[in-house]
Scaffold this motif. Structure first.
Motif: not given
Length: 170
Positions: A48-53, A109-113, A115-119
């Motif tokens: 969901l958020f592409d960059w760690w920053t 929370v959505l991005d963290a849950s 992570l790497g599999e949002f698709r």
């Protein structure tokens, strides 16, 4: 300097070699994964958020918005002094920012849950009640902020133009 380069290299920024000037977006999914429509800043494929920053920034703003604005609302609501117009408007503005913190919390929370599999979960998320609730908080906070700032502007204008008339206070 070497420490900084190692730190930045792991942050997940797109590589300059991946940039295609003929394309609208240079956010490319991993090899073997096709995303339709093509991924871009508002159409993620991997995260969901592409960059760690960006990811860390959203978490920081989320936590500070809830903590800071929650304290403001609590203090103004439960203080022993009478709540006047400026305090009420500041409380409204703090509530608007608190709602923005809730919105960012949903996304963090959505991005963290995912992570790497949002698709795998993107369509399911977009059609869920949680997405609608998050969208409600996002729109509510934006509209409440703009409305409250407009009312603060009018109230301050009234207070300044009628400063010498003690009977005309709000």
């Amino acid at each position: 300097l070497d420490l900084w380069e190692n730190f930045v290299s792991g942050m997940g920024y797109p590589d300059v070699a991946d940039y295609d000037p003929s394309s609208i977006s240079f956010f490319k999914p991993p090899e073997g994964i096709d995303c339709y429509p093509a991924p871009g800043p508002f159409l993620p494929c991997n995260d969901l958020f592409d960059w760690w920053t960006l990811r860390c920034g959203v978490w920081i703003v989320f936590l500070l918005a809830l903590l800071g604005n929650g304290c403001v609302v609590f203090v103004l609501s439960f203080s022993r002094s009478k709540i006047d117009v400026p305090r009420f408007l500041v409380c409204n503005l703090a509530m608007a920012d608190f709602f923005m913190g809730l919105y960012l919390g949903f996304l963090a929370v959505l991005d963290a849950s995912t992570l790497g599999e949002f698709r795998k979960y993107a369509i399911q998320w977009q059609l869920s009640a949680a997405c609608e609730i998050a969208g409600f908080f996002g729109v509510l906070s934006s509209e409440l902020s703009v409305f409250t700032l407009a009312v603060i502007t009018l109230e301050r204008n009234y207070a300044i133009t009628h400063a010498m008339h003690l009977n005309k206070r709000l």
